[in-house]
Design a protein around this motif. Structure first.
Motif, PDB file in Angstrom:
ATOM      1  N   GLN A   1       0.814  -1.215   0.000  1.00 52.45           N
ATOM      2  CA  GLN A   1       0.000   0.000   0.000  1.00 52.45           C
ATOM      3  C   GLN A   1       0.848   1.265   0.000  1.00 52.45           C
ATOM      4  O   GLN A   1       0.319   2.361  -0.175  1.00 52.45           O
TER       5      GLN A   1
ATOM      6  N   ILE B   1      -4.402   7.094   0.904  1.00 53.69           N
ATOM      7  CA  ILE B   1      -5.070   5.818   0.658  1.00 53.69           C
ATOM      8  C   ILE B   1      -5.902   5.922  -0.613  1.00 53.69           C
ATOM      9  O   ILE B   1      -6.734   6.815  -0.756  1.00 53.69           O
TER      10      ILE B   1
ATOM     11  N   LEU C   1      -5.727  -0.094  -3.106  1.00 56.66           N
ATOM     12  CA  LEU C   1      -5.973  -1.066  -2.041  1.00 56.66           C
ATOM     13  C   LEU C   1      -6.521  -2.372  -2.608  1.00 56.66           C
ATOM     14  O   LEU C   1      -6.024  -3.460  -2.286  1.00 56.66           O
TER      15      LEU C   1
END
Length: 470
Positions: free
Chosen positions: A175, A369, A374
């Motif tokens: 990530q 993020i 993801l």
């Protein structure tokens, strides 16, 4: 080999120290970090099978094949370094990926063929590293079992739970959006690789110097009629060549634009990286063969040629696992970046793909993020782990990857691009011997692939699901 991608563009108007002269995010790599990345990627799974490979080839052909692959890898890597910029190797336009380099010099269908070979190789390596890391984790558990219950106890353990653990670690590390944020991991992995390679060499030397019954070796390796059948000798020889080819796969780091020129820095990094790994390969392969002889295990730290001191063997296998955690990221990050950049170009208005959300991580500051990142990166790690569970065979899988990737990526494309860059005339002396070198490596890759496929088929026939394969 591949040139790592850096695809964050900079819009004109606010050029600052964080961006390079071409508007891209500034490269921070040096020849030292490049060497570390090369060593991290190279001294991995490959070094563990070299004692077995030398046992198949013998004292004459084994070291000769190692040196030949070393020379070819360095020679072609210098060609690739000169192609980083085009058309001039110093002042030309930068090519940020291997495919861009091929597009600049060769174009046409060769770009697609390069992409298939490159990314297929990277995917195969990440699967191979998952297999190897799990075998090393299993070896720690088995080593403790042997120490407690004796060397004649079975101590069978499944690889599957350890593959799941390794995959979970990779899901978290994957990530991290920028590969350069993982530089610390690459340095740590390089230290680990030196540690377990040194332990393996040390234990082999101790075994040779310890007296007792000396292992049986031969100039031509395993003996037909004694160790193997005639057909097995041929297939194992081919597979051993594939294992050595796999051992020389590595990446070229993204280097900053500063004196010396980037191509010279890449060549220096390649020289240091290839020289260092060849030295370790010779030690691990030749000393390992001297220690185990024609009965050398496929993996000389997990095949239990050594049982004591058990704590040192445990430490070496932990070092392997830690090293492969970093090496996995070295090879999977370009795959991630390629898919993400292509997806962003094709669907620029899709918030799922391009949207990013800030999250505050304690002691780590703000962390971006992306939902697409993801889902995609997690799915990739899961798929590679599942394939590794289906084909958990160390030597066979590594040999096949090495055979399939060595010729196109390490030999064919660098030579073809060098010929195009220098505008060589057909049938000139240099053009002719470069073509001969390319075709010779192609034939070597073919026979190595045949040996590895045969070994994989045989391993599938003999496979026992709840027993850790060596």
């Amino acid at each position: 080999m591949f040139i790592e991608q850096s695809f964050t563009d900079h819009k004109s108007g606010d050029m600052n120290k964080n961006f390079d002269d071409d508007g891209r995010q500034k490269r921070t790599g040096t020849w030292m970090t490049g060497s570390a990345h090369i060593i991290t990627a190279v001294i991995g799974s490959g070094v563990l099978s070299l004692a077995w490979a030398i046992a198949q080839l013998g004292w004459v052909a084994g070291p000769a094949v190692l040196m030949a692959f070393s020379f070819i890898t360095y020679f072609t890597s210098t060609m690739l370094a000169d192609c980083y910029r085009s058309p001039d190797p110093v002042t030309g336009k930068r090519n940020y990926t291997y495919m861009e380099v091929v597009r600049s010099y060769l174009g046409g269908r060769k770009v697609m063929l390069c992409g298939l070979a490159q990314y297929g190789n990277l995917i195969g390596i990440t699967i191979g590293y998952t297999i190897t890391a799990s075998i090393s984790m299993v070896a720690v558990k088995r080593s403790n079992c042997f120490h407690k219950n004796g060397h004649n106890v079975k101590c069978s353990t499944s690889n599957t739970p350890f593959m799941i653990i390794f995959a979970c670690i990779q899901i978290v590390l994957s990530q991290i959006p920028n590969f350069h944020n993982l530089s610390w991991l690459s340095i740590l992995a390089a230290v680990m690789s030196f540690s377990y390679a040194s332990i393996g060499v040390g234990l082999s030397i101790a075994k040779v110097a310890g007296g007792g019954v000396h292992a049986r070796t031969a100039l031509t390796g395993v003996t037909v009629g004694v160790d193997v059948t005639g057909s097995d000798k041929v297939w194992r020889t081919f597979q051993a060549v594939g294992d050595i080819a796999f051992a020389y796969a590595y990446s070229t780091d993204t280097l900053k634009a500063s004196p010396p020129s980037e191509n010279k820095a890449m060549k220096r990094a390649s020289l240091v990286g290839v020289s260092t790994t060849t030295f370790f390969y010779m030690l691990c392969g030749c000393v390992g063969y001297a220690a185990f002889g024609n009965n050398a295990p496929g993996n000389f730290l997990t095949g239990f040629g050594f049982y004591e001191p058990f704590w040192l063997i445990d430490f070496a296998n932990v070092c392997i696992a830690v090293h492969l955690v970093g090496a996995y990221q070295v090879f999977c990050q370009p795959i991630f970046q390629f898919v993400e950049s292509q997806s962003a170009k094709r669907w620029p208005d899709n918030k799922f793909i391009t949207g990013e959300y800030k999250m505050n991580v304690p002691c780590g500051g703000d962390f971006g993020i992306s939902l697409f990142r993801l889902v995609w990166r997690t799915s990739y790690v899961v798929v590679t782990a599942v394939v590794a569970m289906i084909f958990p065979f160390f030597n066979d899988f590594l040999g096949l990857i090495g055979a399939a990737s060595f010729w196109p990526l390490t030999v064919y494309f660098p030579i073809e691009m060098h010929i195009a860059q220098k505008k060589m005339k057909k049938f000139s002396f240099t053009w002719t011997w470069l073509k001969i070198l390319s075709w010779a490596c192609f034939l070597v890759s073919l026979v190595a692939a045949a040996g590895s496929v045969q070994g994989l088929i045989q391993s599938l026939k003999d496979f026992k699901p709840f027993q850790a394969p060596e």
